[in-house]
Design an enzyme around this catalytic site. Structure first.
Site, PDB file in Angstrom:
ATOM      1  N   LYS A  47      70.428  16.816  71.674  1.00  0.00           N
ATOM      2  CA  LYS A  47      70.944  15.431  71.624  1.00  0.00           C
ATOM      3  C   LYS A  47      71.773  15.601  70.427  1.00  0.00           C
ATOM      4  O   LYS A  47      72.692  14.421  70.406  1.00  0.00           O
ATOM      5  CB  LYS A  47      69.875  14.467  71.862  1.00  0.00           C
ATOM      6  CG  LYS A  47      69.023  14.483  72.765  1.00  0.00           C
ATOM      7  CD  LYS A  47      67.693  13.306  72.565  1.00  0.00           C
ATOM      8  CE  LYS A  47      66.714  13.620  73.864  1.00  0.00           C
ATOM      9  NZ  LYS A  47      65.501  12.891  73.592  1.00  0.00           N
ATOM     10  N   GLY A  48      71.625  16.104  69.365  1.00  0.00           N
ATOM     11  CA  GLY A  48      72.254  16.021  68.152  1.00  0.00           C
ATOM     12  C   GLY A  48      73.658  15.977  68.234  1.00  0.00           C
ATOM     13  O   GLY A  48      74.340  15.432  67.615  1.00  0.00           O
ATOM     14  N   ASP A 104      75.706  19.831  65.948  1.00  0.00           N
ATOM     15  CA  ASP A 104      75.574  18.828  65.010  1.00  0.00           C
ATOM     16  C   ASP A 104      75.495  19.576  63.715  1.00  0.00           C
ATOM     17  O   ASP A 104      75.959  19.394  62.730  1.00  0.00           O
ATOM     18  CB  ASP A 104      74.543  17.988  65.164  1.00  0.00           C
ATOM     19  CG  ASP A 104      73.184  18.443  65.683  1.00  0.00           C
ATOM     20  OD1 ASP A 104      72.834  19.764  65.585  1.00  0.00           O
ATOM     21  OD2 ASP A 104      72.253  17.655  65.491  1.00  0.00           O
ATOM     22  N   ASP A 107      71.670  25.360  60.806  1.00  0.00           N
ATOM     23  CA  ASP A 107      70.443  25.445  59.773  1.00  0.00           C
ATOM     24  C   ASP A 107      70.080  26.827  59.596  1.00  0.00           C
ATOM     25  O   ASP A 107      70.655  27.840  58.781  1.00  0.00           O
ATOM     26  CB  ASP A 107      69.495  24.693  60.239  1.00  0.00           C
ATOM     27  CG  ASP A 107      68.653  24.021  59.059  1.00  0.00           C
ATOM     28  OD1 ASP A 107      68.404  24.781  57.958  1.00  0.00           O
ATOM     29  OD2 ASP A 107      67.859  23.061  59.268  1.00  0.00           O
ATOM     30  N   LYS A 135      74.269  24.649  56.730  1.00  0.00           N
ATOM     31  CA  LYS A 135      73.665  24.768  55.304  1.00  0.00           C
ATOM     32  C   LYS A 135      73.507  26.326  55.011  1.00  0.00           C
ATOM     33  O   LYS A 135      72.542  26.845  55.636  1.00  0.00           O
ATOM     34  CB  LYS A 135      72.072  24.276  55.655  1.00  0.00           C
ATOM     35  CG  LYS A 135      72.081  22.761  55.960  1.00  0.00           C
ATOM     36  CD  LYS A 135      70.420  22.226  56.029  1.00  0.00           C
ATOM     37  CE  LYS A 135      70.247  20.827  56.199  1.00  0.00           C
ATOM     38  NZ  LYS A 135      68.840  20.762  56.296  1.00  0.00           N
ATOM     39  N   VAL A 157      68.537  15.929  56.486  1.00  0.00           N
ATOM     40  CA  VAL A 157      69.898  14.800  56.652  1.00  0.00           C
ATOM     41  C   VAL A 157      69.396  14.260  58.125  1.00  0.00           C
ATOM     42  O   VAL A 157      69.002  15.039  59.028  1.00  0.00           O
ATOM     43  CB  VAL A 157      70.968  15.260  56.574  1.00  0.00           C
ATOM     44  CG1 VAL A 157      71.355  15.877  55.169  1.00  0.00           C
ATOM     45  CG2 VAL A 157      71.308  16.817  57.299  1.00  0.00           C
ATOM     46  N   ASP A 163      68.582  13.293  63.914  1.00  0.00           N
ATOM     47  CA  ASP A 163      67.406  12.529  63.928  1.00  0.00           C
ATOM     48  C   ASP A 163      66.223  13.142  63.060  1.00  0.00           C
ATOM     49  O   ASP A 163      66.077  13.985  62.773  1.00  0.00           O
ATOM     50  CB  ASP A 163      66.873  12.276  65.409  1.00  0.00           C
ATOM     51  CG  ASP A 163      66.126  13.531  65.858  1.00  0.00           C
ATOM     52  OD1 ASP A 163      64.987  13.271  66.265  1.00  0.00           O
ATOM     53  OD2 ASP A 163      66.633  14.561  65.925  1.00  0.00           O
ATOM     54  N   ARG A 169      69.911   8.640  64.642  1.00  0.00           N
ATOM     55  CA  ARG A 169      70.805   9.258  65.349  1.00  0.00           C
ATOM     56  C   ARG A 169      72.194   8.537  65.249  1.00  0.00           C
ATOM     57  O   ARG A 169      73.377   8.862  65.066  1.00  0.00           O
ATOM     58  CB  ARG A 169      70.599   9.676  66.644  1.00  0.00           C
ATOM     59  CG  ARG A 169      69.777  10.817  66.934  1.00  0.00           C
ATOM     60  CD  ARG A 169      69.747  11.277  68.320  1.00  0.00           C
ATOM     61  NE  ARG A 169      68.604  12.003  69.034  1.00  0.00           N
ATOM     62  CZ  ARG A 169      68.337  13.109  68.703  1.00  0.00           C
ATOM     63  NH1 ARG A 169      69.367  13.881  68.054  1.00  0.00           N
ATOM     64  NH2 ARG A 169      67.335  13.933  69.079  1.00  0.00           N
TER      65      ARG A 169
END
Length: 183
Positions: A47-48, A104, A107, A135, A157, A163, A169
């Site tokens: 969903k990001g 989004d 990571d 990141k 974050v 989220d 969000r």
């Protein structure tokens, strides 16, 4: 929603709404150039990536197909579980197509590495990654992101699609979530 409405939930803003929009516009100009005359499909990762996909695609100066996948390596926590699951698959056939994954955050790299290989195995002509955030210090798997919005430190974050337990969000900026909310 602005920062003042959040009380002490956000420690600080890492990337402002204006910075996000300016960078997405720059990335869209580069994608327009790089994929000129090519059959491009954007694959947003739910969903990001909802906010990034909507804003980025509006900055493009070309026709583009869009589809969505939902994959997850997170549960309700703040760290990757290490297991990738498909929650919603593509509706489109990507055989022989140029795929640009819109994400989004990059990571650990686990999810995007797995997703890239999965899409290539389906016969995509190429698969590239556009991520709003990266990141570098958190990477455990090497993933080449062709288009990167911002490099950020390894902090938790939220905002702009990111989220915590399905909250935050809708923030128009990206901020560091206060530790008292999840520790």
């Amino acid at each position: 929603m602005d920062l003042s409405a959040l009380g002490n939930d956000i420690e600080r803003v890492v990337v402002s709404e204006e910075q996000i929009q300016n960078r997405l516009k720059e990335l869209a100009a580069q994608v327009n150039k790089d994929y000129e005359g090519r059959d491009l499909i954007l694959v947003g990762v739910l969903k990001g990536a909802i906010m990034a996909m909507a804003d980025f695609s509006r900055h493009l100066q070309r026709h583009v197909d869009m589809d969505w996948m939902a994959v997850s390596s997170y549960g309700a926590g703040t760290k990757s579980s290490g297991v990738v699951r498909i929650l919603k698959d593509l509706d489109s056939d990507i055989l022989g197509r140029e795929v640009l994954i819109v994400e989004d955050i990059l990571d650990t790299g686990l999810t995007l590495s797995w997703l890239t290989e999965n899409l290539l195995s389906r016969g995509a002509k190429s698969v590239s990654v556009l991520t709003v955030l990266r990141k570098p210090d958190a990477a455990t798997v090497k993933v080449e992101a062709k288009y990167v919005g911002f490099d950020i430190p390894s902090e938790f974050v939220v905002g702009y699609g990111l989220d915590f337990n399905q909250k935050y969000r809708n923030l128009p900026f990206i901020g560091v979530l206060a530790k008292h909310l999840y520790s």
